[in-house]
Motif scaffolding. Structure first.
Motif, PDB file in Angstrom:
ATOM      1  N   THR A 176       9.532 -45.486  41.028  1.00 32.30           N
ATOM      2  CA  THR A 176      10.593 -45.364  40.823  1.00 32.30           C
ATOM      3  C   THR A 176      10.693 -43.560  41.277  1.00 32.30           C
ATOM      4  OG1 THR A 176       9.105 -44.857  39.049  1.00 32.30           O
ATOM      5  CG2 THR A 176      10.881 -46.846  38.480  1.00 32.30           C
ATOM      6  N   GLY A 177       9.726 -42.892  41.060  1.00 32.35           N
ATOM      7  CA  GLY A 177       9.605 -41.622  41.623  1.00 32.35           C
ATOM      8  C   GLY A 177      10.929 -40.967  43.099  1.00 32.35           C
TER       9      GLY A 177
ATOM     10  N   ARG B  68      13.986 -39.633  43.182  1.00 29.78           N
ATOM     11  CA  ARG B  68      14.751 -38.339  43.957  1.00 29.78           C
ATOM     12  C   ARG B  68      14.676 -38.366  45.584  1.00 29.78           C
ATOM     13  NH1 ARG B  68       8.806 -38.114  43.205  1.00 29.78           N
ATOM     14  NH2 ARG B  68       7.816 -39.690  44.500  1.00 29.78           N
TER      15      ARG B  68
ATOM     16  N   MET C  95      12.572 -34.580  35.966  1.00 28.84           N
ATOM     17  CA  MET C  95      11.479 -34.335  36.977  1.00 28.84           C
ATOM     18  C   MET C  95      11.381 -33.073  36.784  1.00 28.84           C
ATOM     19  SD  MET C  95      13.112 -36.856  39.349  1.00 28.84           S
ATOM     20  CE  MET C  95      11.338 -37.091  40.039  1.00 28.84           C
TER      21      MET C  95
ATOM     22  N   GLU D 261       8.276 -33.631  32.849  1.00 27.41           N
ATOM     23  CA  GLU D 261       8.942 -34.731  32.039  1.00 27.41           C
ATOM     24  C   GLU D 261       9.422 -36.627  31.998  1.00 27.41           C
ATOM     25  OE1 GLU D 261      11.320 -33.013  28.928  1.00 27.41           O
ATOM     26  OE2 GLU D 261       9.679 -31.499  29.064  1.00 27.41           O
ATOM     27  N   LEU D 262       9.017 -37.391  31.477  1.00 27.08           N
ATOM     28  CA  LEU D 262       9.667 -38.660  31.425  1.00 27.08           C
ATOM     29  C   LEU D 262      10.685 -38.831  31.602  1.00 27.08           C
ATOM     30  CD1 LEU D 262       6.609 -40.970  30.051  1.00 27.08           C
ATOM     31  CD2 LEU D 262       6.731 -40.070  32.171  1.00 27.08           C
ATOM     32  N   VAL D 263      11.431 -39.227  32.467  1.00 26.26           N
ATOM     33  CA  VAL D 263      13.373 -39.923  32.335  1.00 26.26           C
ATOM     34  C   VAL D 263      13.101 -40.744  31.158  1.00 26.26           C
ATOM     35  CG1 VAL D 263      14.569 -41.250  33.640  1.00 26.26           C
ATOM     36  CG2 VAL D 263      13.183 -39.443  35.003  1.00 26.26           C
TER      37      VAL D 263
ATOM     38  N   VAL E 289      15.492 -45.453  33.147  1.00 23.98           N
ATOM     39  CA  VAL E 289      14.120 -46.257  34.284  1.00 23.98           C
ATOM     40  C   VAL E 289      14.324 -48.120  33.726  1.00 23.98           C
ATOM     41  CG1 VAL E 289      12.035 -46.141  34.416  1.00 23.98           C
ATOM     42  CG2 VAL E 289      12.880 -44.292  33.438  1.00 23.98           C
TER      43      VAL E 289
ATOM     44  N   GLY F  78       4.264 -45.765  39.940  1.00 22.11           N
ATOM     45  CA  GLY F  78       4.898 -45.535  38.949  1.00 22.11           C
ATOM     46  C   GLY F  78       5.796 -45.443  37.970  1.00 22.11           C
ATOM     47  N   PHE F  79       5.638 -46.776  37.904  1.00 22.47           N
ATOM     48  CA  PHE F  79       5.935 -47.783  36.635  1.00 22.47           C
ATOM     49  C   PHE F  79       5.226 -49.192  36.853  1.00 22.47           C
ATOM     50  CE2 PHE F  79       9.242 -51.567  35.457  1.00 22.47           C
ATOM     51  CZ  PHE F  79       9.800 -50.363  34.084  1.00 22.47           C
TER      52      PHE F  79
ATOM     53  N   ARG G 294       5.702 -46.716  33.313  1.00 22.00           N
ATOM     54  CA  ARG G 294       5.091 -44.910  32.161  1.00 22.00           C
ATOM     55  C   ARG G 294       4.797 -45.180  30.885  1.00 22.00           C
ATOM     56  NH1 ARG G 294       6.172 -42.368  37.549  1.00 22.00           N
ATOM     57  NH2 ARG G 294       5.111 -40.361  37.864  1.00 22.00           N
TER      58      ARG G 294
ATOM     59  N   GLN H 115       8.160 -49.422  28.394  1.00 26.31           N
ATOM     60  CA  GLN H 115       8.871 -50.445  29.205  1.00 26.31           C
ATOM     61  C   GLN H 115       7.854 -50.973  29.870  1.00 26.31           C
ATOM     62  OE1 GLN H 115       8.429 -47.575  32.663  1.00 26.31           O
ATOM     63  NE2 GLN H 115       9.927 -45.024  31.740  1.00 26.31           N
TER      64      GLN H 115
ATOM     65  N   ARG I 284       6.906 -29.485  46.209  1.00 25.51           N
ATOM     66  CA  ARG I 284       7.768 -30.170  45.186  1.00 25.51           C
ATOM     67  C   ARG I 284       7.072 -29.811  44.374  1.00 25.51           C
ATOM     68  NH1 ARG I 284       5.744 -37.167  44.708  1.00 25.51           N
ATOM     69  NH2 ARG I 284       5.981 -36.494  42.265  1.00 25.51           N
TER      70      ARG I 284
ATOM     71  N   ARG J 128       2.995 -32.475  33.547  1.00 19.69           N
ATOM     72  CA  ARG J 128       3.146 -33.592  33.826  1.00 19.69           C
ATOM     73  C   ARG J 128       0.940 -34.378  33.603  1.00 19.69           C
ATOM     74  NH1 ARG J 128       3.302 -33.903  40.309  1.00 19.69           N
ATOM     75  NH2 ARG J 128       4.203 -35.995  40.187  1.00 19.69           N
TER      76      ARG J 128
HETATM   77  P1  AMP Z   1       5.983 -39.880  40.614  1.00 19.79           P
HETATM   78  O1  AMP Z   1       6.383 -39.404  41.804  1.00 19.79           O
HETATM   79  O2  AMP Z   1       5.820 -41.216  40.149  1.00 19.79           O
HETATM   80  O3  AMP Z   1       4.622 -38.675  40.316  1.00 19.79           O
HETATM   81  O4  AMP Z   1       7.412 -39.421  39.651  1.00 19.79           O
HETATM   82  C1  AMP Z   1       8.198 -38.576  39.888  1.00 19.79           C
HETATM   83  C2  AMP Z   1       8.637 -37.852  38.576  1.00 19.79           C
HETATM   84  O5  AMP Z   1       9.655 -39.012  38.654  1.00 19.79           O
HETATM   85  C3  AMP Z   1       7.819 -38.292  37.125  1.00 19.79           C
HETATM   86  O6  AMP Z   1       6.959 -37.073  36.759  1.00 19.79           O
HETATM   87  C4  AMP Z   1       9.165 -38.447  36.487  1.00 19.79           C
HETATM   88  O7  AMP Z   1      10.200 -37.769  35.837  1.00 19.79           O
HETATM   89  C5  AMP Z   1       9.450 -39.014  36.807  1.00 19.79           C
HETATM   90  N1  AMP Z   1       9.332 -41.103  36.527  1.00 19.79           N
HETATM   91  C6  AMP Z   1       9.143 -41.925  37.677  1.00 19.79           C
HETATM   92  N2  AMP Z   1       8.873 -43.175  37.113  1.00 19.79           N
HETATM   93  C7  AMP Z   1       8.698 -43.201  36.487  1.00 19.79           C
HETATM   94  C8  AMP Z   1       9.199 -43.707  35.017  1.00 19.79           C
HETATM   95  N3  AMP Z   1       8.707 -45.007  34.747  1.00 19.79           N
HETATM   96  N4  AMP Z   1       9.114 -43.022  33.737  1.00 19.79           N
HETATM   97  C9  AMP Z   1       9.804 -42.276  33.628  1.00 19.79           C
HETATM   98  N5  AMP Z   1       9.363 -40.869  34.352  1.00 19.79           N
HETATM   99  C10 AMP Z   1       9.882 -41.427  34.944  1.00 19.79           C
END
Ligand code: AMP
Length: 213
Positions: A31-32, A36, A53, A57-59, A64, A85-86, A88, A92, A160, A171
């Protein structure tokens, strides 16, 4: 086979995901990475998720879950997916499991990458990323090429926004408060394999692949 690759940010989920998805013959869904991609392309979704992001914080769940649901409708996802990454949040996780069950599937295994907070902090603050191809580097352990170029695609390697020190701490806190409870939820009825991810990448890979067999 449906697999959740779990662990704090910086545990090495992205690094392990390609070998694991290849071995299991299922696509890697991060999901990240999806967010991106939208940020880079300036889409409406990208604008919606940017502030979360950048703050570490979480979306919101509804955003998501909609993104994941539409990814799961794609042809290559019908035989299973490797989630990175899902989920989270427990919400979910519940929604994912309900969706899978509706489609005659279930989470087959959660591979939990275990790393101490101090290691996560050092890994993320030193991490540098190629925003073009997704390759990652570390200022000390695996620096990028000359002039900070990506050794895979020659694009510029940067830090990043969410790998900056202040955001990294946020985070990690977010992981403990909102994401770690998914593990307790999963242990009640789903196979969870804990993998020590504070060891060389090759050994982590072997343990991850063993968990998928
Ligand atoms: P990651 O690359 O997986 O560390 O994700 C980067 C950022 O994307 C996280 O810090 C969140 O802001 C957002 N994000 C990614 N996956 C999720 C998820 N499953 N739920 C909520 N936010 C997410």
């Amino acid at each position: 086979m449906d697999v959740i690759l779990f662990g704090p940010p910086g545990a090495g989920k992205g690094t392990q995901a390609s070998a694991a998805s290849m071995a299991a013959g299922i696509p890697h869904v991060s999901t990240g990475d999806i967010f991106r991609h939208h940020l880079r392309n300036g889409t409406e979704l990208g604008e919606k998720v940017r502030r979360y992001m950048n703050a570490g914080e979480l979306v919101p769940d509804e955003v998501v879950v909609e993104v994941v649901a539409s990814r799961l409708e794609e042809d290559d996802a019908t035989g299973g997916v490797l989630f990175d990454g899902f989920p989270r949040t427990v919400n979910q996780a519940r929604l994912l499991r309900a969706w899978l069950k509706d489609h005659g599937r279930d989470v087959d295994v959660v591979v939990n990458l275990v790393v101490p907070d101090a290691v996560v902090e050092a890994r993320l603050s030193g991490r540098r990323s190629c925003l073009a191809c997704g390759a990652t580097f570390h200022v000390q352990h695996s620096p990028p090429g000359p002039d900070g170029a990506c050794t895979k695609c020659d694009s510029k390697v940067v830090q990043r926004e969410d790998d900056k020190a202040e955001t990294v701490r946020n985070r990690i806190d977010t992981y403990h408060s909102q994401t770690a409870p998914v593990l307790a939820w999963a242990r009640d009825g789903i196979r969870v394999v804990d993998v020590d991810a504070n060891q060389p990448i090759r050994l982590v890979r072997e343990a991850v692949l063993a968990a998928l067999r």
